[in-house]
Design a protein around this motif. Structure first.
Motif, PDB file in Angstrom:
ATOM      1  N   ASP A 285      20.156   9.523  47.792  1.00 54.71           N
ATOM      2  CA  ASP A 285      20.978   8.604  47.001  1.00 54.71           C
ATOM      3  C   ASP A 285      20.955   9.130  45.574  1.00 54.71           C
ATOM      4  OD1 ASP A 285      22.375   6.542  45.916  1.00 54.71           O
ATOM      5  OD2 ASP A 285      20.832   5.017  46.233  1.00 54.71           O
ATOM      6  N   LEU A 286      21.899  10.008  45.261  1.00 55.29           N
ATOM      7  CA  LEU A 286      21.861  10.775  44.029  1.00 55.29           C
ATOM      8  C   LEU A 286      23.075  10.491  43.161  1.00 55.29           C
ATOM      9  CD1 LEU A 286      20.826  14.205  45.605  1.00 55.29           C
ATOM     10  CD2 LEU A 286      19.328  12.502  44.554  1.00 55.29           C
ATOM     11  N   ALA A 287      22.855  10.552  41.858  1.00 55.15           N
ATOM     12  CA  ALA A 287      23.953  10.474  40.897  1.00 55.15           C
ATOM     13  C   ALA A 287      24.401  11.882  40.542  1.00 55.15           C
ATOM     14  CB  ALA A 287      23.510   9.728  39.643  1.00 55.15           C
ATOM     15  N   CYS A 288      25.617  12.008  40.060  1.00 57.91           N
ATOM     16  CA  CYS A 288      26.195  13.323  39.803  1.00 57.91           C
ATOM     17  C   CYS A 288      26.776  13.410  38.402  1.00 57.91           C
ATOM     18  CB  CYS A 288      27.292  13.613  40.831  1.00 57.91           C
ATOM     19  SG  CYS A 288      28.161  15.180  40.552  1.00 57.91           S
ATOM     20  N   HIS A 289      26.395  14.462  37.686  1.00 56.83           N
ATOM     21  CA  HIS A 289      27.020  14.819  36.416  1.00 56.83           C
ATOM     22  C   HIS A 289      27.995  15.956  36.709  1.00 56.83           C
ATOM     23  CE1 HIS A 289      26.483  16.552  32.056  1.00 56.83           C
ATOM     24  NE2 HIS A 289      27.742  16.310  32.366  1.00 56.83           N
ATOM     25  N   GLU A 290      29.276  15.699  36.541  1.00 60.70           N
ATOM     26  CA  GLU A 290      30.300  16.677  36.907  1.00 60.70           C
ATOM     27  C   GLU A 290      31.020  17.200  35.671  1.00 60.70           C
ATOM     28  OE1 GLU A 290      34.431  16.829  39.532  1.00 60.70           O
ATOM     29  OE2 GLU A 290      32.682  15.717  40.325  1.00 60.70           O
TER      30      GLU A 290
ATOM     31  N   ASP B 157      21.638   8.345  57.595  1.00 64.18           N
ATOM     32  CA  ASP B 157      21.953   6.953  57.264  1.00 64.18           C
ATOM     33  C   ASP B 157      22.818   6.912  56.011  1.00 64.18           C
ATOM     34  OD1 ASP B 157      21.155   4.382  55.582  1.00 64.18           O
ATOM     35  OD2 ASP B 157      20.803   3.919  57.705  1.00 64.18           O
ATOM     36  N   ARG B 158      23.915   6.153  56.093  1.00 60.82           N
ATOM     37  CA  ARG B 158      24.911   6.140  55.020  1.00 60.82           C
ATOM     38  C   ARG B 158      24.392   5.471  53.751  1.00 60.82           C
ATOM     39  NH1 ARG B 158      30.120   3.801  57.248  1.00 60.82           N
ATOM     40  NH2 ARG B 158      28.833   1.908  57.246  1.00 60.82           N
ATOM     41  N   ASP B 159      23.522   4.465  53.878  1.00 57.98           N
ATOM     42  CA  ASP B 159      23.028   3.759  52.705  1.00 57.98           C
ATOM     43  C   ASP B 159      21.898   4.512  52.024  1.00 57.98           C
ATOM     44  OD1 ASP B 159      24.847   1.716  53.161  1.00 57.98           O
ATOM     45  OD2 ASP B 159      23.454   0.604  54.452  1.00 57.98           O
ATOM     46  N   ARG B 160      20.962   5.041  52.822  1.00 52.66           N
ATOM     47  CA  ARG B 160      19.830   5.765  52.236  1.00 52.66           C
ATOM     48  C   ARG B 160      20.239   7.132  51.686  1.00 52.66           C
ATOM     49  NH1 ARG B 160      16.342   3.785  56.801  1.00 52.66           N
ATOM     50  NH2 ARG B 160      14.773   2.382  55.877  1.00 52.66           N
ATOM     51  N   TYR B 161      21.191   7.753  52.375  1.00 49.72           N
ATOM     52  CA  TYR B 161      21.539   9.133  52.022  1.00 49.72           C
ATOM     53  C   TYR B 161      23.059   9.287  51.898  1.00 49.72           C
ATOM     54  CZ  TYR B 161      16.854   9.412  53.937  1.00 49.72           C
ATOM     55  OH  TYR B 161      15.526   9.194  54.189  1.00 49.72           O
ATOM     56  N   PRO B 162      23.644   8.666  50.867  1.00 49.22           N
ATOM     57  CA  PRO B 162      25.100   8.779  50.713  1.00 49.22           C
ATOM     58  C   PRO B 162      25.565  10.180  50.325  1.00 49.22           C
ATOM     59  CG  PRO B 162      24.116   7.614  48.858  1.00 49.22           C
ATOM     60  CD  PRO B 162      23.037   7.770  49.873  1.00 49.22           C
ATOM     61  N   VAL B 163      24.674  10.980  49.739  1.00 44.47           N
ATOM     62  CA  VAL B 163      25.027  12.343  49.327  1.00 44.47           C
ATOM     63  C   VAL B 163      24.381  13.337  50.282  1.00 44.47           C
ATOM     64  CG1 VAL B 163      24.838  14.077  47.488  1.00 44.47           C
ATOM     65  CG2 VAL B 163      25.244  11.673  46.908  1.00 44.47           C
ATOM     66  N   LEU B 164      25.208  14.163  50.937  1.00 45.05           N
ATOM     67  CA  LEU B 164      24.740  15.168  51.892  1.00 45.05           C
ATOM     68  C   LEU B 164      25.295  16.520  51.456  1.00 45.05           C
ATOM     69  CD1 LEU B 164      25.484  13.223  55.225  1.00 45.05           C
ATOM     70  CD2 LEU B 164      23.331  13.280  53.940  1.00 45.05           C
ATOM     71  N   LEU B 165      24.406  17.458  51.101  1.00 45.41           N
ATOM     72  CA  LEU B 165      24.826  18.716  50.501  1.00 45.41           C
ATOM     73  C   LEU B 165      24.275  19.913  51.256  1.00 45.41           C
ATOM     74  CD1 LEU B 165      23.984  17.854  46.761  1.00 45.41           C
ATOM     75  CD2 LEU B 165      26.190  17.547  47.913  1.00 45.41           C
ATOM     76  N   SER B 166      25.058  21.001  51.258  1.00 47.54           N
ATOM     77  CA  SER B 166      24.572  22.288  51.739  1.00 47.54           C
ATOM     78  C   SER B 166      25.373  23.386  51.041  1.00 47.54           C
ATOM     79  CB  SER B 166      24.688  22.394  53.257  1.00 47.54           C
ATOM     80  OG  SER B 166      23.980  23.535  53.729  1.00 47.54           O
ATOM     81  N   ASN B 167      25.138  24.646  51.431  1.00 47.32           N
ATOM     82  CA  ASN B 167      25.798  25.762  50.767  1.00 47.32           C
ATOM     83  C   ASN B 167      27.292  25.791  51.091  1.00 47.32           C
ATOM     84  OD1 ASN B 167      23.089  26.635  52.144  1.00 47.32           O
ATOM     85  ND2 ASN B 167      23.128  27.775  50.235  1.00 47.32           N
TER      86      ASN B 167
ATOM     87  N   ASN C 297      25.803   2.828  61.355  1.00 44.33           N
ATOM     88  CA  ASN C 297      25.799   2.941  59.891  1.00 44.33           C
ATOM     89  C   ASN C 297      25.388   4.344  59.424  1.00 44.33           C
ATOM     90  OD1 ASN C 297      26.312   1.644  57.358  1.00 44.33           O
ATOM     91  ND2 ASN C 297      24.101   1.624  56.970  1.00 44.33           N
ATOM     92  N   ARG C 298      25.786   5.336  60.187  1.00 48.20           N
ATOM     93  CA  ARG C 298      25.477   6.715  59.822  1.00 48.20           C
ATOM     94  C   ARG C 298      26.774   7.450  59.481  1.00 48.20           C
ATOM     95  NH1 ARG C 298      20.478   8.422  60.970  1.00 48.20           N
ATOM     96  NH2 ARG C 298      21.025  10.561  61.542  1.00 48.20           N
ATOM     97  N   HIS C 299      26.631   8.535  58.761  1.00 47.99           N
ATOM     98  CA  HIS C 299      27.794   9.362  58.425  1.00 47.99           C
ATOM     99  C   HIS C 299      27.395  10.823  58.472  1.00 47.99           C
ATOM    100  CE1 HIS C 299      27.022  10.160  53.867  1.00 47.99           C
ATOM    101  NE2 HIS C 299      25.885   9.788  54.427  1.00 47.99           N
ATOM    102  N   TRP C 300      28.400  11.718  58.422  1.00 46.43           N
ATOM    103  CA  TRP C 300      28.129  13.155  58.485  1.00 46.43           C
ATOM    104  C   TRP C 300      29.057  13.907  57.533  1.00 46.43           C
ATOM    105  CZ3 TRP C 300      32.223  16.217  59.900  1.00 46.43           C
ATOM    106  CH2 TRP C 300      33.258  15.594  60.596  1.00 46.43           C
ATOM    107  N   VAL C 301      28.573  15.057  57.096  1.00 44.32           N
ATOM    108  CA  VAL C 301      29.358  15.960  56.242  1.00 44.32           C
ATOM    109  C   VAL C 301      29.152  17.373  56.764  1.00 44.32           C
ATOM    110  CG1 VAL C 301      29.674  16.878  53.913  1.00 44.32           C
ATOM    111  CG2 VAL C 301      29.116  14.461  54.220  1.00 44.32           C
ATOM    112  N   ARG C 302      30.227  18.170  56.760  1.00 44.25           N
ATOM    113  CA  ARG C 302      30.131  19.563  57.219  1.00 44.25           C
ATOM    114  C   ARG C 302      30.444  20.507  56.056  1.00 44.25           C
ATOM    115  NH1 ARG C 302      33.111  19.651  62.040  1.00 44.25           N
ATOM    116  NH2 ARG C 302      31.133  18.936  62.938  1.00 44.25           N
ATOM    117  N   TRP C 303      29.593  21.520  55.926  1.00 43.65           N
ATOM    118  CA  TRP C 303      29.733  22.526  54.883  1.00 43.65           C
ATOM    119  C   TRP C 303      29.899  23.895  55.521  1.00 43.65           C
ATOM    120  CZ3 TRP C 303      29.636  21.283  49.655  1.00 43.65           C
ATOM    121  CH2 TRP C 303      29.275  19.966  49.345  1.00 43.65           C
TER     122      TRP C 303
END
Length: 882
Positions: A198-203, A153-163, A175-181
């Motif tokens: 739904d995470l914030a990022c310090h870059e 779900d794009r609203d609940r999980y805007p950040v999708l991470l893997s290796n 209202n879903r989205h996908w990311v490929r790693w």
């Protein structure tokens, strides 16, 4: 137990029958369930020309939805499915297997595999968590390239991470989205990671020595983003240090860290996507202590250093765990020593080793650095594997020097890059790079127990010859009744009457070493070392820097210990002399009744207290008396009350006799120390100030109570506030309850600070502590499903508060057993770690011993006990686990 779980033996290792070249994973994340589609490119491992074997994939608590081989769906007649595996009898030598499984992360309280922490999805796959995600060859010697697609779900999980590297992204229906790693480096499944939330990022970034730019990102829940500055600075410092010290650069374009609130461990080194317990990422002065800042530096460094020593070169099997952990702990220790006070760090390391690993070596849980068997691999993430493993690596360093060690490590990484190898492969690289024989040294990996060095000396005034006779022996341990002599580096110095190091020349040498220390290499049961041209009988400074994980037996007089405490140039041995002197006095009081503190000790203590030249952090360590747990380990039968009474009496006696000096030193620390500055110097002043305050508080008068109250009320940093609160809670003052209530009111919305609030109460020496701990298990602040809460309350009480836990009534043992059984149905890994204090039942007096044994038997008899808890309890009771 209805049946005894299977024991895995190192001798039974065999290479995998199949290898995985590439795995493509697709995660369809939903609130109630997750579907995992795995596509495995397999090939038979014919290197040993064995007969083709069935394909057996590991899998636990997975719902199998679909299975296809080279595009052809398989029916139930084509495979066998049991509680722990999926077996396909006929598999081509090269094929593609597609597996579709359904899992329920929101119900996963074990925190292994894919689970929910708060509002985010995350994973923990070491050691064998990946088999809870999909069917796979879940073993460290099967290394594959991973491509991972995450849909949510794009609203609940805007950040999708893997290796690895993000290679594609897109929108999906509803209202879903996908990311490929895509991870360019082959890795074992235990290094796989996934995070969605739904995470914030310090870059930030790091420019490597070769000029490459690496993007650095720390992800956390939005309200915690302002607590990530220190962790980012630590990561950048670790990257610079590894380049300067070992010429090792980050091999990735992106390096990511995610802070997770529910985590069984400290952190996990997944390639390019480290997942951390929030405890080791989040910090700001108002919420974190100086110790928290130091721990974050160590753990961030540790996980980054794993990128080479653990990820690029990994393990053949789990028996080799110390290959990555011992080596990386040592690299972490080198790093933190370079960032701060090296002597203080070494003291803390050795104190930890003696508190956790020496008792492990001396009890029913004794095992070698490279274990020979296990029932549950999670039980071997132990002090022996980590701490003693690091000491083994340190001994390589002592024998070879920094240059030789670097040469050996470089050869090891070059020779085995991209491979899964063994502890012996590391030893061979060290030996070949330096042209030396380390075969005997290899016994450190296979032989359990803590060696004892018995040292005797002789001095011949006429010839100036001084002789050290050293005998080594290692006590029998379970399964190892007979021990062989080890190759042990012993660093020594000799002091003259003025406290100066003497030049050292051994017999048959032509030139003396003038640095003050040298390495003696023990290889036989008995060794003799003769020093020449010694003008007077010296005082030996033995095992400098704690050059080997051994116990030292030398007949120092108390005058000699006091002399070393005041004069030894080796800062570790100076501290050690003070510890041994105070321990000797305290144990005498325990055995013979309380006496008076010898004037020589009080004089040495006063000199240390008034020293304004030495690092205040080192002075704080020198002023600390040996812990009750350390003193207990020096006794054949532990006298719990006697130790506690003697130690408290010495603290009070010192405070009474040195009250003026203590008050003056406290005032000086307040004057010199910047209260909020996050520097090693400021932290050192705070540490010394709070050590002094601890002595003053034993006077239990209105002046010192008010001093504690004032420090708590005016503190603008967590270190000072928590130190004062702990002293107030330990007192019987009515103000203690008000301070506790105030602390909770102020910080109840900060989970890590609430953990400190729980821990302070669990460690109190008040007689009502057990009753308080029991009450706290029902408090809204406590959640038995959260490992940090369990460690802060239950772990702190059982492991860090011997006087209360070992109350003669046995109530502490019953309470702990009840909680272990409750936890075993929720998180067996945490439950197994919690039960370990009961394993030392044989060291206590008959009444306590009987009570502890009874509770172990009660746990052992529990129907459906997990493998994790079963193994610890069975070994504690000396039940066969073959």
């Amino acid at each position: 137990m209805a049946h005894q779980p299977t024991t895995v033996h190192r001798r039974d290792y065999s290479a995998p029958d199949y290898l995985v070249d590439h795995v493509a994973l697709h995660f369809d994340l939903h609130q109630e369930q997750t579907t995992v589609h795995a596509r495995l490119e397999l090939r038979r491992n014919d290197s040993d020309n064995a007969q083709p074997q069935p394909l057996r994939l590991n899998g636990i608590e997975l719902e199998l939805l679909g299975l296809a081989l080279d595009g052809v769906p398989l029916t139930q007649e084509d495979y066998r499915l049991d509680a722990e595996s999926l077996t396909i009898e006929r598999v081509p030598s090269q094929c593609t297997l597609e597996v579709i499984t359904r899992i329920r992360p929101q119900e996963n309280m074990r925190l292994e595999g894919l689970y929910r922490s708060g509002a985010m999805f995350c994973t923990q796959c070491e050691a064998q968590g990946f088999r809870r995600i999909t069917f796979f060859l879940d073993r460290p010697d099967v290394m594959a390239r991973f491509t991972t697609t995450i849909e949510a779900d794009r609203d609940r999980y805007p950040v999708l991470l893997s290796n690895g590297n993000q290679v594609a992204q897109g929108q999906a229906a509803g209202n879903r989205h996908w990311v490929r790693w895509e991870d360019p480096f082959p890795k074992p499944s235990y290094l796989f990671a996934l995070v969605a939330g739904d995470l914030a990022c310090h870059e930030d970034r790091h420019v490597t020595a070769s000029g490459r730019t690496v993007r650095l990102r720390i992800f956390t829940e939005r309200e915690n983003l302002d607590k990530t500055e220190h962790a980012m600075a630590c990561l950048q410092a670790a990257m610079r240090w590894d380049e300067a010290t070992y010429d090792l650069e980050c091999d990735l374009n992106d390096y990511m860290i995610v802070a997770v609130g529910d985590f069984n461990m400290g952190a996990m080194e997944n390639k390019g996507l480290n997942i951390f317990n929030t405890q080791y990422i989040l910090a700001r002065p108002e919420t974190a202590t100086d110790s928290d800042y130091e721990d974050i530096l160590a753990v961030v460094g540790h996980e980054y250093f794993h990128n080479w020593t653990g990820n690029r070169v990994t393990l053949r099997d789990w028996f080799q765990l110390s290959l990555k952990e011992g080596l990386t702990v040592f690299r972490e220790q080198q790093f933190t020593a370079a960032m701060g006070a090296a002597a203080v760090k070494r003291i803390q390391e050795v104190r930890g080793l003696r508190a956790a690993q020496f008792p492990e070596d001396a009890g029913p849980m004794a095992h070698s650095v490279r274990p020979d068997k296990y029932v549950e691999i999670n039980n071997f993430y132990t002090a022996t594997v980590y701490m003693k493993g690091a000491e083994v690596i340190r001994m390589y360093h002592s024998l070879l020097g920094q240059e030789g060690f670097c040469q050996g490590l470089a050869l090891y990484l070059q020779r085995h890059d991209g491979q899964a190898v063994t502890c012996r492969d590391f030893l061979m690289a060290m030996a070949e790079a330096n042209g030396i024989d380390l075969e005997q040294f290899g016994l450190w990996y296979s032989q359990a127990g803590t060696p004892c060095l018995e040292v005797h000396d002789e001095y011949e005034p006429g010839s100036g010859r001084y002789t050290l006779h050293i005998r080594q022996h290692t006590p029998a341990t379970p399964g190892q009744p007979h021990k062989q002599p080890l190759h042990i580096p012993v660093i020594v110095g000799l002091l003259n009457a003025e406290g100066h190091d003497l030049p050292l020349r051994l017999e048959n040498e032509t030139q003396a070493i003038t640095t003050g220390s040298r390495v003696l290499e023990l290889r036989h049961e008995r060794e003799t070392f003769r020093f020449l041209d010694i003008p007077q009988r010296p005082i030996p400074s033995l095992l400098r820097g704690f050059s080997a994980p051994v116990k030292l037996d030398y007949a120092y007089t108390e005058d000699q210990l006091a002399f070393l405490f005041g004069h030894d140039s080796d800062e570790f041995n100076r501290w050690e002399a003070g510890q041994q002197l105070s321990a000797r006095i305290l144990l005498r009081w325990v055995n013979e009744g309380r006496g008076s503190i010898p004037e020589r000790f009080r004089t040495a203590f006063r000199r240390t207290l008034c020293d304004t030249e030495t690092d205040p952090a080192l002075l704080a360590e020198a002023l600390a008396l040996p812990s009750e747990n350390f003193l207990a380990e020096q006794m054949k039968v532990i006298d719990v009350e006697g130790i506690h009474i003697a130690r408290e009496a010495m603290r009070c006696n010192l405070a009474e006799h040195l009250s003026e000096e203590l008050r003056a030193r406290y005032a000086l620390c307040v004057e010199q120390g910047n209260k909020t500055e996050n520097t090693a110097a400021a932290a050192g002043y705070r540490r010394l100030k709070n050590a002094v305050l601890g002595y003053l508080a034993t006077l239990q008068n209105s002046t010192e109570l008010q001093r504690c109250l004032d420090q708590y009320a005016t503190a603008d940093n967590m270190t000072d506030a928590l130190a004062a609160l702990a002293l107030l809670v330990d007192s019987n003052a009515s103000e203690a309850e008000a301070s506790l209530a105030d602390f909770y009111r102020r910080w109840q919305h900060e989970p890590l600070v609430v953990d400190k609030w729980l821990r302070v109460q669990a460690l109190s020496s008040r007689s009502d502590t057990l009753a308080r701990v029991i009450q706290l298990t029902a408090h809204p602040a406590f959640d038995i499903r959260n490992p940090n809460k369990v460690r802060s309350l239950l772990g702190a009480f059982a492991q860090g508060n011997p006087a209360c836990f070992h109350d003669v009534s046995g109530a502490g043992y019953t309470f702990l057993a009840d909680r272990v059984l409750e936890l075993d149905g929720i998180n067996p890994q945490v439950a197994a770690r919690l039960v370990t204090p009961l394993s030392r039942w044989g060291r206590h007096d008959p009444r306590r011993s009987s009570c502890m044994h009874q509770q172990l038997e009660r746990i052992y008899a529990q129907e459906g006990l997990s493998k994790d808890v079963y193994e610890i309890v069975a070994r504690s009771l000396d039940r066969a686990v073959e």
